[in-house]
Design a protein around this motif. Structure first.
Motif, PDB file in Angstrom:
ATOM      1  N   ASN A 296      51.088  46.019  45.404  1.00 58.97           N
ATOM      2  CA  ASN A 296      52.401  46.625  45.165  1.00 58.97           C
ATOM      3  C   ASN A 296      52.726  46.672  43.678  1.00 58.97           C
ATOM      4  N   LEU A 297      52.376  45.599  42.960  1.00 52.83           N
ATOM      5  CA  LEU A 297      52.643  45.561  41.523  1.00 52.83           C
ATOM      6  C   LEU A 297      51.898  46.669  40.799  1.00 52.83           C
ATOM      7  N   LEU A 298      50.608  46.838  41.112  1.00 50.38           N
ATOM      8  CA  LEU A 298      49.815  47.874  40.450  1.00 50.38           C
ATOM      9  C   LEU A 298      50.390  49.260  40.731  1.00 50.38           C
ATOM     10  N   LYS A 299      50.719  49.510  41.996  1.00 52.70           N
ATOM     11  CA  LYS A 299      51.219  50.829  42.380  1.00 52.70           C
ATOM     12  C   LYS A 299      52.578  51.108  41.736  1.00 52.70           C
ATOM     13  N   ASN A 300      53.493  50.165  41.847  1.00 53.96           N
ATOM     14  CA  ASN A 300      54.837  50.374  41.305  1.00 53.96           C
ATOM     15  C   ASN A 300      54.821  50.496  39.784  1.00 53.96           C
ATOM     16  N   THR A 301      53.956  49.703  39.124  1.00 57.80           N
ATOM     17  CA  THR A 301      53.866  49.786  37.667  1.00 57.80           C
ATOM     18  C   THR A 301      53.291  51.125  37.237  1.00 57.80           C
ATOM     19  N   ILE A 303      53.575  53.938  38.792  1.00 52.79           N
ATOM     20  CA  ILE A 303      54.624  54.950  38.974  1.00 52.79           C
ATOM     21  C   ILE A 303      55.646  54.865  37.839  1.00 52.79           C
ATOM     22  N   ARG A 304      55.978  53.634  37.426  1.00 53.40           N
ATOM     23  CA  ARG A 304      56.984  53.451  36.377  1.00 53.40           C
ATOM     24  C   ARG A 304      56.468  53.876  35.001  1.00 53.40           C
ATOM     25  N   ASP A 305      55.192  53.630  34.736  1.00 60.27           N
ATOM     26  CA  ASP A 305      54.627  54.024  33.445  1.00 60.27           C
ATOM     27  C   ASP A 305      54.630  55.539  33.304  1.00 60.27           C
ATOM     28  N   THR A 306      54.532  56.011  32.070  1.00 62.63           N
ATOM     29  CA  THR A 306      54.537  57.456  31.838  1.00 62.63           C
ATOM     30  C   THR A 306      53.272  58.093  32.384  1.00 62.63           C
ATOM     31  N   VAL A 307      53.324  59.386  32.622  1.00 63.05           N
ATOM     32  CA  VAL A 307      52.170  60.108  33.183  1.00 63.05           C
ATOM     33  C   VAL A 307      50.995  60.119  32.225  1.00 63.05           C
ATOM     34  N   ASN A 308      51.237  59.880  30.948  1.00 64.22           N
ATOM     35  CA  ASN A 308      50.158  59.889  29.954  1.00 64.22           C
ATOM     36  C   ASN A 308      49.433  58.547  29.846  1.00 64.22           C
ATOM     37  N   THR A 309      49.856  57.567  30.622  1.00 59.35           N
ATOM     38  CA  THR A 309      49.256  56.237  30.527  1.00 59.35           C
ATOM     39  C   THR A 309      47.995  56.145  31.373  1.00 59.35           C
ATOM     40  N   GLY A 334      45.212  59.497  42.331  1.00 59.84           N
ATOM     41  CA  GLY A 334      46.142  60.412  41.683  1.00 59.84           C
ATOM     42  C   GLY A 334      46.494  60.020  40.268  1.00 59.84           C
ATOM     43  N   PHE A 335      46.150  58.767  39.882  1.00 61.39           N
ATOM     44  CA  PHE A 335      46.373  58.306  38.507  1.00 61.39           C
ATOM     45  C   PHE A 335      45.038  58.322  37.756  1.00 61.39           C
ATOM     46  N   HIS A 336      45.119  58.424  36.438  1.00 58.20           N
ATOM     47  CA  HIS A 336      43.919  58.411  35.601  1.00 58.20           C
ATOM     48  C   HIS A 336      43.518  56.954  35.382  1.00 58.20           C
ATOM     49  N   CYS A 337      42.507  56.492  36.140  1.00 54.64           N
ATOM     50  CA  CYS A 337      42.196  55.070  36.131  1.00 54.64           C
ATOM     51  C   CYS A 337      40.692  54.829  36.183  1.00 54.64           C
ATOM     52  N   ALA A 338      40.279  53.636  35.788  1.00 55.17           N
ATOM     53  CA  ALA A 338      38.867  53.254  35.838  1.00 55.17           C
ATOM     54  C   ALA A 338      38.725  51.755  35.683  1.00 55.17           C
ATOM     55  N   GLY A 339      37.747  51.196  36.380  1.00 46.65           N
ATOM     56  CA  GLY A 339      37.366  49.807  36.147  1.00 46.65           C
ATOM     57  C   GLY A 339      36.452  49.732  34.943  1.00 46.65           C
ATOM     58  N   ILE A 340      36.593  48.695  34.147  1.00 44.55           N
ATOM     59  CA  ILE A 340      35.842  48.566  32.898  1.00 44.55           C
ATOM     60  C   ILE A 340      35.149  47.214  32.854  1.00 44.55           C
ATOM     61  N   ARG A 341      33.870  47.226  32.479  1.00 42.01           N
ATOM     62  CA  ARG A 341      33.123  45.986  32.355  1.00 42.01           C
ATOM     63  C   ARG A 341      32.930  45.666  30.875  1.00 42.01           C
ATOM     64  N   PRO A 342      33.586  44.627  30.373  1.00 40.68           N
ATOM     65  CA  PRO A 342      33.467  44.292  28.950  1.00 40.68           C
ATOM     66  C   PRO A 342      32.044  43.919  28.570  1.00 40.68           C
TER      67      PRO A 342
END
Length: 413
Positions: A296-301, A303-309, A334-342
């Motif tokens: 829920n935190l990830l989804k709600n955050t 949505i709250r963040d700007t579309v460019n984030t 629907g969001f621009h996202c990716a998992g990243i391996r440092p």
């Protein structure tokens, strides 16, 4: 750089960007062109390094007027992905090939193996085990790298060489050695600048200023080891501001806890923006959540963040629950996202962010989260002891993404 007739296994701790890979490419071209020469296998930790090394081999082949093919591409099939390999074949019948760092790719290989920036490979210990088979059949192995923290396996090998526990041929090329050997003179020659001792001293001074707290590791071959609170971050390095300028790139970086146990780490998310070379920390979240609450935190955050984030989260081996790649992708569809391996240790990644703060390049947007955030950074000491480091880890991840450090970015262009 090193004598071919020395130990068949060579290891070198080095300063950043002093030309060892470039010089070794010249040696590989000469060896492959000899009638009684040998194949060379190069292993870098990413695609760009592998391509660059082969291009350097091609450059030296032209410079030495050696007869060879152009750069040929082939595909190595690996689980879940295909890896490009690059090869140059010489008229002698020998070749120079770049490979991925997957240990299985070294099976049945003969000749010379070159492992570049060894400290940054995903599983150097297994890679070295696979590499030693080449040595058994009369081949040779050369390993070189800048450091990536004191606890890194590469540094463990270096220490064993220094104490005589390993009989590898040990080499060390720090910045001072490279300067004595004419590094800055060469830079001036290539860039059409006039050399002088005054210019050289000014260049060294500026270089050390740019690297800041990383200079000992990056330039002097001294692996990073933090000691105690306040040893990595200082509160006074961070200016608190009332507004963030428009424009720039924005990322929300998550460090996700696998469980909500009291001893477990927190789920932490840091939002950062880069504008005109300045990093702005826009907000920071750190709480202990059950998996459903984390979703829920990830989804709600998001949505709250700007579309460019852009949204990124850290992938860690062995994690489950909220860290599951497929679940998070579905959650954030629907969001621009990716998992990243440092690619670097926690302390090295944090030191990049700390160095930017030391240079005055980090601002914090005023908010009721400021004190918790600064306190978390101040108490980060980079040790391997169980501590709550998630805000720092999320911060260094966000900074690495915005600054183009060594992290895998599978979906972001």
């Amino acid at each position: 750089m090193w004598n071919r007739d020395s130990s068949p296994i060579k290891i070198c701790e080095k300063s950043r960007r002093i030309g060892i890979s470039w010089a070794d490419a010249a040696d590989s071209a000469l060896v492959a062109a000899e009638i009684n020469g040998s194949d060379s296998w190069y292993v870098g930790y990413n695609f760009d390094m592998s391509r660059q090394y082969i291009e350097d081999v091609a450059y030296w082949a032209r410079a030495y007027n050696l007869v060879c093919s152009g750069i040929n591409e082939s595909v190595i099939e690996e689980p879940n992905k295909n890896i490009l390999a690059y090869t140059i074949r010489f008229d002698s019948g020998f070749k120079v090939t770049s490979l991925s760092s997957r240990p299985a790719n070294l099976r049945s290989k003969k000749g010379r193996l070159r492992i570049d920036e060894a400290a940054f490979h995903d599983d150097l210990e297994e890679l070295i085990k696979a590499a030693l088979a080449i040595n058994m059949w009369g081949g040779s192995v050369a390993i070189w790298s800048t450091h990536n923290g004191k606890d890194n396996y590469f540094n463990q090998l270096i220490e064993k060489c220094k104490t005589g526990e390993l009989n590898y041929s040990y080499h060390r090329y720090d910045l001072a050695t490279a300067i004595d050997d004419g590094l800055y003179r060469r830079i001036c020659l290539v860039s059409n600048q006039r050399w002088s001792i005054e210019r050289e001293h000014a260049w060294i001074e500026q270089l050390r200023k740019d690297y800041g707290i990383n200079a000992r590791e990056e330039l002097d071959c001294i692996p990073f080891e933090a000691k105690g609170v306040g040893s990595v971050f200082k509160r006074e390095w961070f200016e608190v501001v009332d507004r963030v300028p428009a424009g720039g790139r924005i990322v929300r970086f998550w460090d996700l806890a696998a469980s909500a146990k009291i001893s477990a780490c927190y789920t932490a998310g840091v939002k950062m923006k880069k504008v005109d070379g300045i990093i702005y920390v826009m907000d920071a979240i750190a709480e202990q959540f059950e998996p459903a609450q984390t979703n829920n935190l990830l989804k709600n955050t998001a949505i709250r963040d700007t579309v460019n984030t852009k949204i990124a989260w850290e992938l860690e081996g062995g994690s489950s629950g909220p860290r599951d790649q497929v679940r998070i992708r579905e959650l954030l569809e629907g969001f621009h996202c990716a998992g990243i391996r440092p690619r670097e240790s926690k302390i090295v990644r944090a030191s990049h962010f700390a160095n930017a703060a030391l240079r005055g390049e980090v601002r914090i947007l005023r908010g009721d989260w400021n004190e918790q955030y600064l306190d978390a950074l101040y108490h980060f000491d980079g040790s391997s002891k169980p501590k709550i480091t998630d805000l720092t880890d999320a911060s260094s991840g966000a900074y690495s993404f915005l600054d183009g450090q060594k992290i895998i970015q599978p979906d972001f262009n």
